[in-house]
Design an enzyme around this catalytic site. Sequence first.
Site, PDB file in Angstrom:
ATOM      1  N   ASP A  70       0.855  -1.182   0.000  1.00  0.00           N
ATOM      2  CA  ASP A  70       0.000   0.000   0.000  1.00  0.00           C
ATOM      3  C   ASP A  70       0.890   1.231   0.000  1.00  0.00           C
ATOM      4  O   ASP A  70       2.073   1.170   0.340  1.00  0.00           O
ATOM      5  CB  ASP A  70      -0.966   0.004   1.187  1.00  0.00           C
ATOM      6  CG  ASP A  70      -0.340  -0.562   2.461  1.00  0.00           C
ATOM      7  OD1 ASP A  70       0.898  -0.579   2.569  1.00  0.00           O
ATOM      8  OD2 ASP A  70      -1.092  -0.991   3.350  1.00  0.00           O
ATOM      9  N   GLU A 129      -6.183   2.936   3.333  1.00  0.00           N
ATOM     10  CA  GLU A 129      -6.752   3.429   4.580  1.00  0.00           C
ATOM     11  C   GLU A 129      -8.191   3.916   4.462  1.00  0.00           C
ATOM     12  O   GLU A 129      -8.925   3.876   5.447  1.00  0.00           O
ATOM     13  CB  GLU A 129      -5.890   4.590   5.121  1.00  0.00           C
ATOM     14  CG  GLU A 129      -4.472   4.202   5.508  1.00  0.00           C
ATOM     15  CD  GLU A 129      -4.396   3.435   6.815  1.00  0.00           C
ATOM     16  OE1 GLU A 129      -5.446   3.218   7.445  1.00  0.00           O
ATOM     17  OE2 GLU A 129      -3.277   3.042   7.197  1.00  0.00           O
TER      18      GLU A 129
END
EC number: 3.5.1.47
Length: 377
Positions: A70, A129
């Site tokens: 990520d 997120e």
Amino acid sequence: MTLDLIKIRRDLHQIPEIGLEEFKTQAYLLERIAEMTEGKDFVEQRTWRTGILVFLHGSAPEKTIGWRTDIDGLPIVEETGLDFKSIHEGRMHACGHDIHMTTALGLLDQMLQVQPKNNMLFLFQPAEENEAGGMLMYEDGAFGDWLPDEFYGLHVRPDFKVGDIATNTNTLFAGTCEVLVTFKGKGGHAAFPHEANDALVAASYFITQVQTIVSRNVDPIQGGVVTFGSFHAGTTNNVIAETAEVYGTIRTLTQEMSLLIQKRVRQIAEGVAASFGMEVDIMLKQGGYLPVENNPALAKELMAFFDASPMVNLIDCLPAMTGEDFGYLLSKVPGVMFWLGIDTPYALHHPKMSPNEEALAFAVSEIGKFLKYKAED
């Protein structure tokens, strides 16, 4: 080429960006990737919004091995006091994604030295997120014919030491689901409650009744969490609230349990609203935050590989109730996620969270050995 992992990590640490806004991050990664892949005719590359996919064509491929990182940061004001702290006000890499990205670049660099037998995909995924970027990419067809046959990834863990790798052969992270319930009654003067319909009281009954879900509907062996952390109703002391809004989260280790709890939350909210004669709006948003369920056979293989290394302290760990959108990709492709120890006293999402950078060289070296093994398997 030999990468300066510390410099890369510190460069990335200074430019954290919120999901789907990782423009500087993407530009930095693309520059590093271009340097690494120059002259490598077995490499292709694609971008998807702020994400990047790097595909290594194998010399005699039997499958495609994927590695995912990520790339987004968090809306947190950094308090580390580091010389290389965030230059983006109100933004911080407080979840270690700068470590994740740097590790991925180091692994990519290793796999570029010699064309692998199997295909390899390196995914630099945005919006872990906030928007479940893995799900967005999958649903938008970003992978195309590059979708891996096996997917791997890691997450840093502050309370584990450098050299620790931890995972298990089942669920590593919980699935999460946002819950927003709004009761709509009738406002009025506090002195005339019979002329109003108090949404605050209805919401209070709802909060009390949802406590029975875990204690009476959930199998105690499986477990689950239903937490409401926000309750807003009314404007002052002598006015009956017309609306009341409660905001919370569901955490479960299986998708089946998540669906059961979501069903019960809805039933209770509708039942309470009906008993008070008022309307209710219910928002249940899970999106791509499914449980991170490791493939048992692949996890067993990975654990055996790391357990055989004298440099790795392998830990067979319990699941955590934190969420991770890699769960969505693992619902589509078999794979494994694991923890990487970074030995810092501050928890993930803490404004003082600062990983031990010694974890970088360890991760690239040891995980690189595993990926080379998978590339030739």
